[in-house]
Design a protein around this motif. Structure first.
Motif, PDB file in Angstrom:
ATOM      1  N   PRO A   1      33.678  11.743 -19.516  1.00 42.74           N
ATOM      2  CA  PRO A   1      34.956  11.471 -20.177  1.00 42.74           C
ATOM      3  C   PRO A   1      34.860  11.377 -21.691  1.00 42.74           C
ATOM      4  O   PRO A   1      35.881  11.436 -22.378  1.00 42.74           O
ATOM      5  CB  PRO A   1      35.382  10.131 -19.565  1.00 42.74           C
ATOM      6  CG  PRO A   1      34.098   9.484 -19.154  1.00 42.74           C
ATOM      7  CD  PRO A   1      33.199  10.598 -18.720  1.00 42.74           C
ATOM      8  N   SER A   2      33.652  11.229 -22.220  1.00 45.81           N
ATOM      9  CA  SER A   2      33.490  11.238 -23.676  1.00 45.81           C
ATOM     10  C   SER A   2      33.589  12.655 -24.229  1.00 45.81           C
ATOM     11  O   SER A   2      33.842  12.841 -25.416  1.00 45.81           O
ATOM     12  CB  SER A   2      32.142  10.620 -24.070  1.00 45.81           C
ATOM     13  OG  SER A   2      32.090   9.257 -23.701  1.00 45.81           O
TER      14      SER A   2
ATOM     15  N   HIS B   1      20.156  13.230 -15.038  1.00 47.12           N
ATOM     16  CA  HIS B   1      21.470  12.672 -15.389  1.00 47.12           C
ATOM     17  C   HIS B   1      22.532  13.107 -14.390  1.00 47.12           C
ATOM     18  O   HIS B   1      22.430  14.170 -13.771  1.00 47.12           O
ATOM     19  CB  HIS B   1      21.856  13.021 -16.829  1.00 47.12           C
ATOM     20  CG  HIS B   1      22.064  14.478 -17.119  1.00 47.12           C
ATOM     21  ND1 HIS B   1      23.239  15.146 -16.815  1.00 47.12           N
ATOM     22  CD2 HIS B   1      21.277  15.398 -17.715  1.00 47.12           C
ATOM     23  CE1 HIS B   1      23.150  16.399 -17.217  1.00 47.12           C
ATOM     24  NE2 HIS B   1      21.966  16.596 -17.760  1.00 47.12           N
ATOM     25  N   MET B   2      23.574  12.276 -14.255  1.00 46.26           N
ATOM     26  CA  MET B   2      24.631  12.510 -13.279  1.00 46.26           C
ATOM     27  C   MET B   2      25.866  13.164 -13.880  1.00 46.26           C
ATOM     28  O   MET B   2      26.691  13.715 -13.137  1.00 46.26           O
ATOM     29  CB  MET B   2      25.038  11.183 -12.626  1.00 46.26           C
ATOM     30  CG  MET B   2      23.923  10.480 -11.879  1.00 46.26           C
ATOM     31  SD  MET B   2      24.488   9.000 -10.983  1.00 46.26           S
ATOM     32  CE  MET B   2      24.914   7.909 -12.355  1.00 46.26           C
ATOM     33  N   ASP B   3      26.058  13.082 -15.173  1.00 43.08           N
ATOM     34  CA  ASP B   3      27.282  13.613 -15.788  1.00 43.08           C
ATOM     35  C   ASP B   3      27.171  15.114 -16.003  1.00 43.08           C
ATOM     36  O   ASP B   3      26.074  15.686 -16.025  1.00 43.08           O
ATOM     37  CB  ASP B   3      27.555  12.915 -17.121  1.00 43.08           C
ATOM     38  CG  ASP B   3      26.429  13.101 -18.140  1.00 43.08           C
ATOM     39  OD1 ASP B   3      25.251  12.969 -17.758  1.00 43.08           O
ATOM     40  OD2 ASP B   3      26.721  13.391 -19.310  1.00 43.08           O
ATOM     41  N   THR B   4      28.326  15.753 -16.154  1.00 40.81           N
ATOM     42  CA  THR B   4      28.378  17.177 -16.461  1.00 40.81           C
ATOM     43  C   THR B   4      29.334  17.404 -17.630  1.00 40.81           C
ATOM     44  O   THR B   4      30.122  16.524 -17.989  1.00 40.81           O
ATOM     45  CB  THR B   4      28.877  18.020 -15.270  1.00 40.81           C
ATOM     46  OG1 THR B   4      30.301  17.822 -15.104  1.00 40.81           O
ATOM     47  CG2 THR B   4      28.161  17.658 -13.985  1.00 40.81           C
TER      48      THR B   4
ATOM     49  N   ALA C   1      18.846   7.590 -12.391  1.00 36.29           N
ATOM     50  CA  ALA C   1      19.937   8.568 -12.396  1.00 36.29           C
ATOM     51  C   ALA C   1      20.958   8.075 -13.411  1.00 36.29           C
ATOM     52  O   ALA C   1      21.671   7.098 -13.159  1.00 36.29           O
ATOM     53  CB  ALA C   1      20.554   8.688 -11.007  1.00 36.29           C
ATOM     54  N   VAL C   2      21.021   8.719 -14.561  1.00 38.93           N
ATOM     55  CA  VAL C   2      21.680   8.107 -15.713  1.00 38.93           C
ATOM     56  C   VAL C   2      23.007   8.775 -16.065  1.00 38.93           C
ATOM     57  O   VAL C   2      23.273   9.928 -15.719  1.00 38.93           O
ATOM     58  CB  VAL C   2      20.748   8.113 -16.947  1.00 38.93           C
ATOM     59  CG1 VAL C   2      19.473   7.328 -16.654  1.00 38.93           C
ATOM     60  CG2 VAL C   2      20.419   9.531 -17.389  1.00 38.93           C
ATOM     61  N   ALA C   3      23.797   8.018 -16.792  1.00 38.60           N
ATOM     62  CA  ALA C   3      25.090   8.473 -17.281  1.00 38.60           C
ATOM     63  C   ALA C   3      24.962   9.045 -18.688  1.00 38.60           C
ATOM     64  O   ALA C   3      23.996   8.769 -19.406  1.00 38.60           O
ATOM     65  CB  ALA C   3      26.072   7.294 -17.299  1.00 38.60           C
ATOM     66  N   ASP C   4      25.918   9.888 -19.059  1.00 36.40           N
ATOM     67  CA  ASP C   4      26.220  10.216 -20.451  1.00 36.40           C
ATOM     68  C   ASP C   4      25.171  11.019 -21.200  1.00 36.40           C
ATOM     69  O   ASP C   4      25.187  11.061 -22.420  1.00 36.40           O
ATOM     70  CB  ASP C   4      26.522   8.919 -21.232  1.00 36.40           C
ATOM     71  CG  ASP C   4      27.213   9.181 -22.558  1.00 36.40           C
ATOM     72  OD1 ASP C   4      28.197   9.942 -22.578  1.00 36.40           O
ATOM     73  OD2 ASP C   4      26.754   8.644 -23.586  1.00 36.40           O
ATOM     74  N   GLU C   5      24.274  11.711 -20.503  1.00 36.53           N
ATOM     75  CA  GLU C   5      23.286  12.500 -21.247  1.00 36.53           C
ATOM     76  C   GLU C   5      23.948  13.603 -22.053  1.00 36.53           C
ATOM     77  O   GLU C   5      23.460  13.970 -23.126  1.00 36.53           O
ATOM     78  CB  GLU C   5      22.277  13.108 -20.266  1.00 36.53           C
ATOM     79  CG  GLU C   5      21.070  13.770 -20.926  1.00 36.53           C
ATOM     80  CD  GLU C   5      21.297  15.225 -21.335  1.00 36.53           C
ATOM     81  OE1 GLU C   5      20.484  15.759 -22.115  1.00 36.53           O
ATOM     82  OE2 GLU C   5      22.288  15.840 -20.885  1.00 36.53           O
TER      83      GLU C   5
ATOM     84  N   ILE D   1      24.110   7.033 -23.614  1.00 29.17           N
ATOM     85  CA  ILE D   1      24.161   5.572 -23.499  1.00 29.17           C
ATOM     86  C   ILE D   1      23.525   5.109 -22.197  1.00 29.17           C
ATOM     87  O   ILE D   1      23.028   3.976 -22.106  1.00 29.17           O
ATOM     88  CB  ILE D   1      25.605   5.041 -23.626  1.00 29.17           C
ATOM     89  CG1 ILE D   1      26.503   5.574 -22.496  1.00 29.17           C
ATOM     90  CG2 ILE D   1      26.189   5.383 -24.985  1.00 29.17           C
ATOM     91  CD1 ILE D   1      27.884   4.934 -22.461  1.00 29.17           C
ATOM     92  N   GLY D   2      23.520   5.970 -21.178  1.00 29.10           N
ATOM     93  CA  GLY D   2      22.955   5.578 -19.894  1.00 29.10           C
ATOM     94  C   GLY D   2      21.470   5.316 -19.959  1.00 29.10           C
ATOM     95  O   GLY D   2      20.996   4.238 -19.576  1.00 29.10           O
ATOM     96  N   VAL D   3      20.699   6.275 -20.452  1.00 27.13           N
ATOM     97  CA  VAL D   3      19.247   6.095 -20.491  1.00 27.13           C
ATOM     98  C   VAL D   3      18.863   4.985 -21.458  1.00 27.13           C
ATOM     99  O   VAL D   3      17.908   4.236 -21.207  1.00 27.13           O
ATOM    100  CB  VAL D   3      18.542   7.424 -20.841  1.00 27.13           C
ATOM    101  CG1 VAL D   3      18.755   7.810 -22.295  1.00 27.13           C
ATOM    102  CG2 VAL D   3      17.049   7.335 -20.521  1.00 27.13           C
TER     103      VAL D   3
END
Length: 367
Positions: free
Chosen positions: A9-10, A66-69, A123-127, A132-134
């Motif tokens: 969403p960013s 990472h989980m985001d796309t 398994a991180v967010a926002d890469e 911010i996830g890692v």
């Protein structure tokens, strides 16, 4: 996982984010008796930390994906997860849910191996945006090594470039367009800066290249200035991206820009400019003789029947954050194509091979 919308969403306002993916990973781990927890880097931006505990007397390792796309504009059937000719199609299949699947399966494969050290899934967010996830996860975990699984066609990535973002602003004096005696043109002054930046890029190409990454680089990405056609522009700002090599520091990069501005000011007393750094992401490198690299290379050779190539990546990865945290890190991931494009796919056989390589490496490293 590809069928789960996890658009960052960013990057895309209203994007689904990582919550659906995090629920899936948590439920998958729970079904296999693997303890897992959520780490919220920000509201509705979860990462998952799962752990197969060792006996406490061996080395620990992190498996990371990472989980985001990125977004799906112009991409038909982005979440259909279609399989054709051994390829899985859809947003995130290659970047990097295929990699995450390999990490999760490897974690399950080793849970009954009686290891001495812990195996941690991050398994991180926002890469795809600000990582911010890692950064949040690394406040909660420690390990003796990390394996990041950005796709590499099963080569060993032991270096990648960093980058930094900068702004240079030139200051003039606003005046009516008919009064050149009163006005100072900030945009014209920026033209001189741009000439010097072009010369600096040429100099970077003349420097000795990194054996895996080649040369550092810079480009002027955005420019703005002026008020209206009939007024001398009071300010002009250019945004610059500088791609950096492992031996380049942010202090040295800022010094290059300062030298340009000081030289121009010395030649023209009306020239005024300032620079500021808005973001820094460090480069990454690891010795090809580090234990995690040697073990991963040996186990990959067992699976592939050949020694995998050692490569560098021109783009940035979360590997740099693990390395900056004092964790020796290496990257390996599956084959495929179409990251950030309208047709994205991952080769499923390479995902399976990646799983095998990760599981074998973990068993040796954490034994």
């Amino acid at each position: 996982m590809v069928s789960i919308d996890s658009v960052n969403p960013s990057l895309v306002p209203g994007g689904a984010g990582e919550a659906g993916m995090a629920r899936f990973v948590m439920e998958w781990c729970a079904e296999r008796g693997i303890p897992a927890e959520i780490d919220d880097a920000a509201p509705d931006r979860p990462s998952v930390i799962a752990r197969v505990k060792g006996k406490g007397s061996g080395r620990s390792v992190v498996l990371n994906a990472h989980m985001d796309t990125v977004g799906v504009a112009g991409m038909p059937e982005a979440f259909s997860a279609r399989v054709e000719n051994g390829r899985l199609y859809g947003r995130g299949s290659y970047d990097m849910k295929g990699s995450l699947a390999a990490c999760m399966l490897a974690l399950s494969d080793v849970r009954a191996s009686g290891l001495s050290g812990d195996v941690i899934l991050a398994a991180v967010a926002d890469e795809e945006h600000a990582s911010i996830g890692v950064q949040s996860v690394l406040k909660r975990i420690r390990a003796d090594a990390a394996i990041v699984t950005e796709p590499t066609a099963l080569a060993l990535c032991i270096a990648h470039k960093g980058f930094s973002w900068h702004e240079i602003t030139t200051t003039g004096r606003a005046a009516h367009g008919s009064r050149p005696d009163l006005g100072i043109d900030a945009i014209a002054h920026m033209g001189r800066v741009l000439n010097r930046l072009e010369a600096l890029q040429a100099e970077l190409i003349r420097r000795a290249p990194h054996p895996l990454l080649g040369h550092g680089s810079l480009h002027a990405s955005l420019i703005s200035g002026g008020q209206e056609l009939s007024t001398y522009p009071e300010t002009c700002t250019v945004a610059i991206e500088r791609r950096t090599l492992p031996d380049e520091t942010i202090e040295a990069v800022e010094g290059e820009f300062d030298a340009i501005l000081q030289e121009l000011a010395a030649k023209d007393r009306q020239f005024q400019a300032r620079q500021r750094t808005t973001l820094v992401r460090p480069p990454f490198s690891v010795s090809d003789d580090a234990p995690i690299v040697r073990i991963l290379r040996d186990q990959a050779a067992r699976v592939l029947g050949r020694t995998p190539a050692a490569v560098g990546a021109p783009f940035w990865m979360d590997a740099a954050f693990f390395s900056a945290g004092g964790i020796p890190t290496v990257n390996i991931g599956p084959d495929g194509a179409g990251a950030h494009s309208t047709e994205e796919w991952v080769d499923l056989d390479s995902v399976e091979k990646c799983r095998e390589i990760l599981a074998l490496t973990v068993r040796v490293f954490c034994a």
